[in-house]
Design a protein around this motif. Sequence first.
Motif, short mmCIF file in Angstrom:
data_model
loop_
_atom_site.label_atom_id
_atom_site.label_comp_id
_atom_site.label_asym_id
_atom_site.label_seq_id
_atom_site.Cartn_x
_atom_site.Cartn_y
_atom_site.Cartn_z
N TYR A 31 0.83 -1.20 0.00
CA TYR A 31 0.00 0.00 0.00
C TYR A 31 0.87 1.25 0.00
O TYR A 31 1.84 1.35 0.75
N TYR A 33 0.46 5.79 -0.41
CA TYR A 33 -0.50 6.89 -0.28
C TYR A 33 0.19 8.23 -0.59
O TYR A 33 1.37 8.39 -0.30
N TYR A 35 -0.57 12.26 0.48
CA TYR A 35 -1.37 13.20 1.27
C TYR A 35 -0.89 14.62 1.00
O TYR A 35 0.27 14.84 0.65
N GLN A 37 -0.87 18.39 3.20
CA GLN A 37 -1.08 18.99 4.51
C GLN A 37 -1.08 20.49 4.36
O GLN A 37 -0.05 21.09 4.05
N LEU A 43 -4.13 16.04 7.53
CA LEU A 43 -3.69 15.49 6.25
C LEU A 43 -4.90 15.00 5.45
O LEU A 43 -5.82 14.40 6.01
N LEU A 45 -6.08 12.78 2.02
CA LEU A 45 -5.63 11.76 1.09
C LEU A 45 -5.92 12.19 -0.34
O LEU A 45 -7.06 12.51 -0.69
N TYR A 48 -4.28 6.82 -3.55
CA TYR A 48 -3.62 5.70 -2.90
C TYR A 48 -3.53 4.53 -3.87
O TYR A 48 -4.20 4.51 -4.92
N PHE A 90 3.02 14.63 1.47
CA PHE A 90 3.63 13.48 2.12
C PHE A 90 3.24 12.20 1.39
O PHE A 90 2.08 11.99 1.05
N SER A 94 2.39 1.29 3.62
CA SER A 94 2.08 0.34 4.68
C SER A 94 1.93 -1.04 4.05
O SER A 94 1.82 -1.19 2.84
N GLN A 103 -1.64 -2.23 9.95
CA GLN A 103 -0.23 -1.94 10.19
C GLN A 103 0.01 -0.43 10.13
O GLN A 103 -0.72 0.31 9.46
N PRO A 104 1.03 0.07 10.84
CA PRO A 104 1.28 1.51 10.81
C PRO A 104 1.73 1.97 9.43
O PRO A 104 2.31 1.19 8.66
N GLN A 105 1.47 3.22 9.13
CA GLN A 105 1.96 3.81 7.89
C GLN A 105 3.31 4.47 8.15
O GLN A 105 3.53 5.08 9.19
N PHE A 107 5.99 7.25 6.81
CA PHE A 107 5.91 8.48 6.04
C PHE A 107 7.28 8.92 5.53
O PHE A 107 8.31 8.72 6.20
N GLY A 108 7.28 9.56 4.37
CA GLY A 108 8.46 10.27 3.90
C GLY A 108 8.58 11.60 4.62
O GLY A 108 7.72 11.97 5.43
N ASP A 109 9.66 12.34 4.32
CA ASP A 109 9.92 13.60 5.01
C ASP A 109 9.13 14.77 4.43
O ASP A 109 9.17 15.87 4.98
#
Lengths: 116, 110
Positions: A31, A33, A35, A37, A43, A45, A48, A90, A94, A103-105, A107-109
């Motif tokens: 998965y 995604y 986003y 912000q 955030l 979406l 995805y 962002f 996951s 499961q947790p996602q 993230f990139g910076d």
Amino acid sequence: NAGVTQTPKFRILKIGQSMTLQCTQDMNHNYMYWYRQDPGMGLKLIYYSVGAGITDKGEVPNGYNVSRSTTEDFPLRLELAAPSQTSVYFCASSSRTDRVSNQPQHFGDGTRLSIL
Amino acid sequence: KNEVEQSPQNLTAQEGEFITINCSYSVGISALHWLQQHPGGGIVSLFMLSSGKKKHGRLIATINIQEKHSSLHITASHPRDSAVYICAVRSTGGSEKLVFGKGMKLTVNP
């Protein structure tokens, strides 16, 4: 372990220009995604993907396009940049299987994009 | 009305204080996430929970499914805890999509 890598970190575009925000992950996550912000907002979406070759719209897809030709990469395309697309973007990924969900996602910076 | 509401929106504390951040949601969920976003912008997942309580170091997350409410507690707060704390929920139905709160900005002064 690099995790989720986004490029570029910053970009200024003129109205009407196009660009691609790059996102790659090395965790073999199915998965991915995108986003955005905006100041004072949660955030949102944009798009995805549940796996290579499969993409779907999120909450705010207008003005954007995506593709997922490989498991690792999920680029986001802005075709005709507009001031309303000024935001921080962002990418996240996951993992989900038939036996393991929630499961947790990761993230990139982020990419800070300004449209002038 | 947002599906995910966080309170307070901003909080300033002194080093060492016990801090509680609240999150309320209005939909049925399969999981709730707490995320931390530092001033540099990066987002890190702190907890993911669907019931009860989880603890990691000085951080404790609790959730009450019946009341649709979760709290994130920080014990013995430190200036390095200064960040935006974001609550996000995954609704029931099998989707992996998250709905995010607006975040709570925490400043811990030395």
